[in-house]
Design an enzyme around this catalytic site. Sequence first.
Site, mmCIF file in Angstrom:
data_model
loop_
_atom_site.group_PDB
_atom_site.id
_atom_site.type_symbol
_atom_site.label_atom_id
_atom_site.label_comp_id
_atom_site.label_asym_id
_atom_site.label_seq_id
_atom_site.Cartn_x
_atom_site.Cartn_y
_atom_site.Cartn_z
ATOM 1 N N HIS A 277 -59.293 6.185 -25.282
ATOM 2 C CA HIS A 277 -59.807 6.565 -26.602
ATOM 3 C C HIS A 277 -59.307 7.947 -27.016
ATOM 4 O O HIS A 277 -59.266 8.255 -28.207
ATOM 5 C CB HIS A 277 -61.336 6.544 -26.609
ATOM 6 C CG HIS A 277 -61.930 6.730 -27.973
ATOM 7 N ND1 HIS A 277 -61.854 5.764 -28.947
ATOM 8 C CD2 HIS A 277 -62.576 7.782 -28.534
ATOM 9 C CE1 HIS A 277 -62.446 6.202 -30.052
ATOM 10 N NE2 HIS A 277 -62.887 7.432 -29.827
ATOM 11 N N ARG B 270 -57.154 0.669 -30.451
ATOM 12 C CA ARG B 270 -58.019 0.595 -29.278
ATOM 13 C C ARG B 270 -57.216 -0.106 -28.193
ATOM 14 O O ARG B 270 -56.419 -1.015 -28.472
ATOM 15 C CB ARG B 270 -59.290 -0.195 -29.575
ATOM 16 C CG ARG B 270 -60.175 0.418 -30.661
ATOM 17 C CD ARG B 270 -61.368 -0.478 -30.947
ATOM 18 N NE ARG B 270 -62.250 0.104 -31.945
ATOM 19 C CZ ARG B 270 -62.117 -0.103 -33.257
ATOM 20 N NH1 ARG B 270 -61.149 -0.882 -33.717
ATOM 21 N NH2 ARG B 270 -62.955 0.469 -34.102
ATOM 22 N N LYS C 108 -62.316 -4.771 -33.675
ATOM 23 C CA LYS C 108 -63.698 -4.839 -33.230
ATOM 24 C C LYS C 108 -64.465 -5.720 -34.205
ATOM 25 O O LYS C 108 -64.325 -5.581 -35.419
ATOM 26 C CB LYS C 108 -64.270 -3.418 -33.227
ATOM 27 C CG LYS C 108 -65.498 -3.198 -32.400
ATOM 28 C CD LYS C 108 -65.803 -1.712 -32.371
ATOM 29 C CE LYS C 108 -67.056 -1.434 -31.573
ATOM 30 N NZ LYS C 108 -67.344 0.013 -31.552
ATOM 31 N N ARG D 86 -56.477 7.480 -29.325
ATOM 32 C CA ARG D 86 -56.943 7.087 -30.664
ATOM 33 C C ARG D 86 -57.510 8.307 -31.395
ATOM 34 O O ARG D 86 -57.252 8.493 -32.595
ATOM 35 C CB ARG D 86 -58.001 5.990 -30.512
ATOM 36 C CG ARG D 86 -58.543 5.417 -31.803
ATOM 37 C CD ARG D 86 -59.344 4.163 -31.477
ATOM 38 N NE ARG D 86 -60.211 3.744 -32.553
ATOM 39 C CZ ARG D 86 -59.828 3.005 -33.593
ATOM 40 N NH1 ARG D 86 -58.567 2.631 -33.709
ATOM 41 N NH2 ARG D 86 -60.688 2.644 -34.523
ATOM 42 N N TYR E 170 -63.171 12.903 -36.709
ATOM 43 C CA TYR E 170 -61.947 13.305 -36.033
ATOM 44 C C TYR E 170 -61.221 14.444 -36.746
ATOM 45 O O TYR E 170 -60.218 14.938 -36.240
ATOM 46 C CB TYR E 170 -60.992 12.115 -35.935
ATOM 47 C CG TYR E 170 -61.528 10.968 -35.109
ATOM 48 C CD1 TYR E 170 -61.394 10.952 -33.732
ATOM 49 C CD2 TYR E 170 -62.171 9.890 -35.719
ATOM 50 C CE1 TYR E 170 -61.878 9.906 -32.969
ATOM 51 C CE2 TYR E 170 -62.663 8.834 -34.962
ATOM 52 C CZ TYR E 170 -62.512 8.845 -33.595
ATOM 53 O OH TYR E 170 -63.002 7.812 -32.853
ATOM 54 N N HIS F 6 -61.825 1.564 -39.561
ATOM 55 C CA HIS F 6 -63.201 2.057 -39.684
ATOM 56 C C HIS F 6 -63.835 1.525 -40.963
ATOM 57 O O HIS F 6 -63.242 1.615 -42.045
ATOM 58 C CB HIS F 6 -63.223 3.591 -39.738
ATOM 59 C CG HIS F 6 -62.906 4.244 -38.434
ATOM 60 N ND1 HIS F 6 -62.425 5.528 -38.328
ATOM 61 C CD2 HIS F 6 -63.007 3.781 -37.160
ATOM 62 C CE1 HIS F 6 -62.241 5.832 -37.058
ATOM 63 N NE2 HIS F 6 -62.591 4.791 -36.335
#
Length: 327
Positions: free
Chosen positions: A265, A175, A201, A268, A300, A291
């Site tokens: 993003h 990120r 995050k 990413r 994705y 994740h």
Amino acid sequence: MPTLAPITAAVPPVRPAPLDRLPGSAADDPFHRIAAAWLLSYGGHTQTAYRRDLHAWATWCEHMGVHPLAAERFHVDAWVRHLSSQPQPRTGRPASAATIARRLSALSRFYDYGIHDAEVLTYSPVASVRRPRVSDESQAVGLTADELRRLLTTAAEHSPRSAALVALLTFCGLRISEALGADVRDYGHDHGHRVLKITRKGGKSARVPLPAPVIRALDDYLAERTSGPIFLAASGDGRYPYISAKQQLDRLCRAAGLPAGVTPHSLRHSYATENLRLGAALQDVQDAMGHADPRTTRRYDRSRHNLDRSPNYLLASSLTSGDGEHD
């Protein structure tokens, strides 16, 4: 950081004793006091995003003439309809299903905190609100391998800072906040790997192994620097601001002739899609991207609906390949 909207509607009854334990004073609105206490458990971009969501909700309640702590489900339903049908201030277009779902999630967490942790509230207007169905496909603009190469080349021709930042985002799937938040002291070694320590995050730390192109770009950019932020502001003093980095990436994308709508993003997104296309294990890509849920990573995988990958063929081949061998 956005401030919470002022509230003029009448304050509804709340539990006074628990409220006294929260930040602020009796002169402060209970909504602001609960919000201040709730936001303490979050930091960085997460706290900023949640504060923005609460500000938007309080602004809507002010428009409806109701205090946020007295709002009912129909106020939330009306807000959802407004978000999904009217141009929003930051984008000029209606909010996406993913954005609405995230805002409702933030609101639900806020009211749950007020009920169960702060013990000030007794009711959540979000409890039974229907969440919009979010597509299981990532909505970010993805780039092809050729487009990524063009962007890397354009960044390298622009400046060492651009080259290092684009390399980190492209080859490591970070990120942009993770990259911009790293310091020179976070760039080191671990079991024979060159790594960058980042803050994920939610405040979790991680060590990201760096491939050779990233190491070369970082070494070239950092030169002899041994302290401070990795990515410096244009003045050379202080951290490179997100908005400046975003604007620079926009200019690089235009110079590289990339499609409209590319965001940080997107790199990413492209990191995940290209790795999965090349055969990287889903779990490895999930871990690399930080994740918690593999379903997030699967969004994705552009080829996951490819019928050629059906396990039906694998099992049929295994069970029938030896037909007649044991007769």
